[in-house]
Design a protein around this motif. Structure first.
Motif, PDB file in Angstrom:
ATOM      1  N   THR A 293       3.822  95.887  -1.744  1.00 38.68           N
ATOM      2  CA  THR A 293       4.328  96.153  -3.257  1.00 38.68           C
ATOM      3  C   THR A 293       4.647  94.861  -3.912  1.00 38.68           C
ATOM      4  OG1 THR A 293       5.273  97.980  -2.214  1.00 38.68           O
ATOM      5  CG2 THR A 293       6.217  97.395  -4.271  1.00 38.68           C
ATOM      6  N   PHE A 294       4.366  94.634  -5.140  1.00 34.57           N
ATOM      7  CA  PHE A 294       4.538  93.742  -6.088  1.00 34.57           C
ATOM      8  C   PHE A 294       4.891  93.855  -7.404  1.00 34.57           C
ATOM      9  CE2 PHE A 294       0.171  94.470  -6.424  1.00 34.57           C
ATOM     10  CZ  PHE A 294      -0.180  94.088  -7.905  1.00 34.57           C
ATOM     11  N   LYS A 295       5.614  93.123  -8.134  1.00 34.88           N
ATOM     12  CA  LYS A 295       6.052  93.309  -9.692  1.00 34.88           C
ATOM     13  C   LYS A 295       5.148  93.109 -10.536  1.00 34.88           C
ATOM     14  CE  LYS A 295      10.290  94.536  -8.032  1.00 34.88           C
ATOM     15  NZ  LYS A 295      10.803  95.827  -8.427  1.00 34.88           N
ATOM     16  N   SER A 296       5.177  93.986 -11.801  1.00 30.43           N
ATOM     17  CA  SER A 296       4.343  93.676 -12.733  1.00 30.43           C
ATOM     18  C   SER A 296       5.467  93.700 -13.977  1.00 30.43           C
ATOM     19  CB  SER A 296       3.403  94.861 -13.130  1.00 30.43           C
ATOM     20  OG  SER A 296       2.672  94.564 -14.418  1.00 30.43           O
ATOM     21  N   LYS A 297       5.138  93.586 -15.139  1.00 30.88           N
ATOM     22  CA  LYS A 297       6.056  93.101 -16.106  1.00 30.88           C
ATOM     23  C   LYS A 297       6.969  94.595 -16.435  1.00 30.88           C
ATOM     24  CE  LYS A 297       6.328  92.273 -21.126  1.00 30.88           C
ATOM     25  NZ  LYS A 297       5.729  91.753 -22.622  1.00 30.88           N
ATOM     26  N   PHE A 298       6.492  95.877 -16.166  1.00 30.75           N
ATOM     27  CA  PHE A 298       7.470  96.888 -16.543  1.00 30.75           C
ATOM     28  C   PHE A 298       7.681  97.641 -15.215  1.00 30.75           C
ATOM     29  CE2 PHE A 298       5.068  96.444 -20.366  1.00 30.75           C
ATOM     30  CZ  PHE A 298       6.292  96.042 -21.271  1.00 30.75           C
ATOM     31  N   SER A 299       7.204  97.417 -13.782  1.00 30.82           N
ATOM     32  CA  SER A 299       6.946  98.181 -12.726  1.00 30.82           C
ATOM     33  C   SER A 299       6.636  97.543 -11.756  1.00 30.82           C
ATOM     34  CB  SER A 299       5.724  99.230 -13.280  1.00 30.82           C
ATOM     35  OG  SER A 299       4.657  98.532 -13.069  1.00 30.82           O
TER      36      SER A 299
ATOM     37  N   VAL B  81     -10.616  93.030   0.561  1.00 27.52           N
ATOM     38  CA  VAL B  81     -10.283  93.714  -0.654  1.00 27.52           C
ATOM     39  C   VAL B  81      -8.827  93.682  -1.063  1.00 27.52           C
ATOM     40  CG1 VAL B  81     -10.919  95.488  -2.155  1.00 27.52           C
ATOM     41  CG2 VAL B  81     -12.496  94.859  -0.420  1.00 27.52           C
ATOM     42  N   PHE B  82      -8.450  93.698  -2.223  1.00 30.65           N
ATOM     43  CA  PHE B  82      -7.156  93.772  -2.659  1.00 30.65           C
ATOM     44  C   PHE B  82      -7.210  94.625  -4.042  1.00 30.65           C
ATOM     45  CE2 PHE B  82      -2.957  93.329  -4.760  1.00 30.65           C
ATOM     46  CZ  PHE B  82      -1.919  93.506  -3.814  1.00 30.65           C
ATOM     47  N   SER B  83      -6.720  95.813  -3.902  1.00 29.83           N
ATOM     48  CA  SER B  83      -6.420  96.810  -4.855  1.00 29.83           C
ATOM     49  C   SER B  83      -5.327  97.494  -5.167  1.00 29.83           C
ATOM     50  CB  SER B  83      -7.408  97.814  -4.771  1.00 29.83           C
ATOM     51  OG  SER B  83      -7.152  98.740  -3.687  1.00 29.83           O
ATOM     52  N   TYR B  84      -4.951  97.861  -6.352  1.00 29.48           N
ATOM     53  CA  TYR B  84      -3.678  98.388  -6.701  1.00 29.48           C
ATOM     54  C   TYR B  84      -3.545  99.506  -7.886  1.00 29.48           C
ATOM     55  CZ  TYR B  84      -4.461  95.486 -10.664  1.00 29.48           C
ATOM     56  OH  TYR B  84      -4.928  94.938 -11.776  1.00 29.48           O
ATOM     57  N   ASP B  85      -2.573 100.369  -7.796  1.00 26.24           N
ATOM     58  CA  ASP B  85      -2.320 101.231  -8.770  1.00 26.24           C
ATOM     59  C   ASP B  85      -1.884 100.734  -9.938  1.00 26.24           C
ATOM     60  OD1 ASP B  85      -3.337 103.124  -6.969  1.00 26.24           O
ATOM     61  OD2 ASP B  85      -1.492 103.931  -6.184  1.00 26.24           O
TER      62      ASP B  85
ATOM     63  N   PHE C  33       0.686  87.096  -8.332  1.00 30.65           N
ATOM     64  CA  PHE C  33       1.248  87.369  -6.884  1.00 30.65           C
ATOM     65  C   PHE C  33       0.416  86.629  -5.789  1.00 30.65           C
ATOM     66  CE2 PHE C  33       0.994  90.419  -3.198  1.00 30.65           C
ATOM     67  CZ  PHE C  33       2.177  90.282  -2.918  1.00 30.65           C
ATOM     68  N   ILE C  34      -0.975  86.987  -6.029  1.00 31.07           N
ATOM     69  CA  ILE C  34      -1.994  86.693  -5.009  1.00 31.07           C
ATOM     70  C   ILE C  34      -1.747  85.191  -4.795  1.00 31.07           C
ATOM     71  CG2 ILE C  34      -4.478  86.257  -4.294  1.00 31.07           C
ATOM     72  CD1 ILE C  34      -4.786  89.211  -5.144  1.00 31.07           C
ATOM     73  N   LYS C  35      -1.845  84.386  -5.698  1.00 31.20           N
ATOM     74  CA  LYS C  35      -1.651  82.776  -5.705  1.00 31.20           C
ATOM     75  C   LYS C  35      -0.177  82.341  -5.069  1.00 31.20           C
ATOM     76  CE  LYS C  35      -2.042  78.912  -8.917  1.00 31.20           C
ATOM     77  NZ  LYS C  35      -2.287  78.485 -10.101  1.00 31.20           N
ATOM     78  N   SER C  36       0.680  83.165  -5.297  1.00 29.13           N
ATOM     79  CA  SER C  36       2.025  82.700  -4.537  1.00 29.13           C
ATOM     80  C   SER C  36       2.090  83.308  -3.279  1.00 29.13           C
ATOM     81  CB  SER C  36       3.137  83.315  -5.607  1.00 29.13           C
ATOM     82  OG  SER C  36       2.974  84.637  -5.621  1.00 29.13           O
ATOM     83  N   ASN C  37       1.285  83.871  -2.789  1.00 32.09           N
ATOM     84  CA  ASN C  37       1.487  84.657  -1.490  1.00 32.09           C
ATOM     85  C   ASN C  37       0.705  83.698  -0.372  1.00 32.09           C
ATOM     86  OD1 ASN C  37       1.203  86.603   1.020  1.00 32.09           O
ATOM     87  ND2 ASN C  37       2.283  88.027  -0.622  1.00 32.09           N
ATOM     88  N   LYS C  38       1.309  83.382   0.848  1.00 32.90           N
ATOM     89  CA  LYS C  38       0.868  82.512   1.660  1.00 32.90           C
ATOM     90  C   LYS C  38      -0.335  83.511   2.582  1.00 32.90           C
ATOM     91  CE  LYS C  38       4.728  79.490   2.610  1.00 32.90           C
ATOM     92  NZ  LYS C  38       5.717  79.047   3.536  1.00 32.90           N
TER      93      LYS C  38
END
Length: 336
Positions: free
Chosen positions: A50-56, A99-103, A131-136
């Motif tokens: 789970t990760f954050k977007s602007k509104f959700s 692969v990384f995907s998301y809803d 998020f991907i760039k900041s995640n080890k």
């Protein structure tokens, strides 16, 4: 502002919110696609992130290929979810990619009662890539993008701000999400047709601000990475001649853009994703289901649909467009 103006604005706001209300995951028992992880759980691993977007808060899905340093990020389109692309996710996985995907916001298992508008797909992918760039966990991964429809627009638009992308492939992508809502309001959501462009512009400016500057051409011309743009000449959702990213090819300064034009049965917005055989089979199955519904009349119910699709060959029904996928792999292989 008089009483009539206030009433019109309230009505317009209700119509806008209805047009971009939540899109829920469909019950896979009610169609023939391989669009649930249930079908792949013994074929490839999946981790929920789970990760954050602007509104959700967005629900992400990570399919790790431990032998690979290549990561494909997949962005779905309007009225779709990540699981709809499981056949493509599996093909990438089989071909040596993680692969990384998301809803997207307001879709599937991600939060929010609203999608806010078409530009949200651009916003969500931006937050995903940050998020991907900041995640080890994804350190040293080579990033590739694949998107369909609004997800394709998001992939191309995000090239303007994310310069570490190795290659991109898009299918049925429009050039500009902010403008598309004006041009296709009636087609995407009938309630928007009569509420006025000024109101739509006001809502978009409030929600998306600088993201409204984004478009496919702007992103493509900011990079020299290999790009594949696929489209159908008969697309009734994103018009090939006037609205597609493909139609702006004369404006591209990136010399590494390749094109794929759909032919035969793959002549629609979504059909392009599937093989000729799959599209023919889908039409055959839909015809059979229509005949069954007519035969049963008022007695026809959801259990009949479930029973019907239990006898459908889901592998045949969901077979991807291998000609398209092979071109995607070739473009990805050209990345430095």
């Amino acid at each position: 502002m008089n009483a009539i103006d206030i009433a019109n604005k309230i009505a317009a706001n209700i119509a806008y919110n209805k047009a971009f209300s939540r899109y829920e995951k469909k019950d896979y028992h009610l169609d023939g696609f391989l669009n649930d992880y249930f079908f792949y759980q013994n074929k490839m691993p999946r981790t929920l992130i789970t990760f954050k977007s602007k509104f959700s808060s967005l629900q992400g899905y990570y399919y790790e290929n431990k032998t690979s340093d290549k990561l494909v990020v997949i962005a779905h389109g309007f009225h779709s979810i990540s699981d709809d692309f499981l056949p493509y996710i599996y093909e990438f996985y089989q071909n040596g990619y993680s692969v990384f995907s998301y809803d997207a916001t307001g879709s599937g298992l991600s939060s929010s009662k609203s999608m806010y508008g078409l530009v949200i797909f651009d916003v969500d992918l931006d937050y995903c890539l940050k998020f991907i760039k900041s995640n080890k966990q994804f350190k040293n991964k080579k990033i590739y993008l694949f998107g369909h429809s609004m997800g394709g627009y998001a992939c191309l638009a995000n090239l303007y701000r994310h310069h570490n992308i190795k290659a991109v492939a898009t299918v049925s992508a429009p050039n500009d999400g902010g403008k598309l809502i004006m041009e296709k309001g009636n087609q995407f959501a009938g309630e928007l047709a009569n509420i006025g462009q000024n109101f739509i512009e006001e809502k978009q400016n409030m929600y998306f601000e600088d993201y409204l500057k984004d478009n496919a051409v702007r992103g493509i011309n900011r990079t020299s990475c290999p790009i594949l743009i696929a489209h159908s000449p008969i697309d009734f959702v994103v018009d090939f001649v006037f609205q597609s990213a493909y139609s702006h090819f004369k404006e591209f300064t990136n010399k590494n853009v390749k094109f794929y034009l759909a032919t035969g049965n793959n002549m629609e917005h979504t059909n392009i994703l599937y093989s000729h055989e799959a599209v023919s089979y889908q039409k055959e199955i839909k015809s059979q289901l229509k005949a069954l519904k007519k035969e049963k009349g008022k007695a026809f119910n959801e259990n009949d649909i479930i029973s019907f699709f239990n006898n459908v060959d889901r592998v045949k029904y969901s077979e991807i467009n291998h000609q398209l996928f092979d071109k995607i792999l070739k473009v990805f292989a050209k990345s430095k």
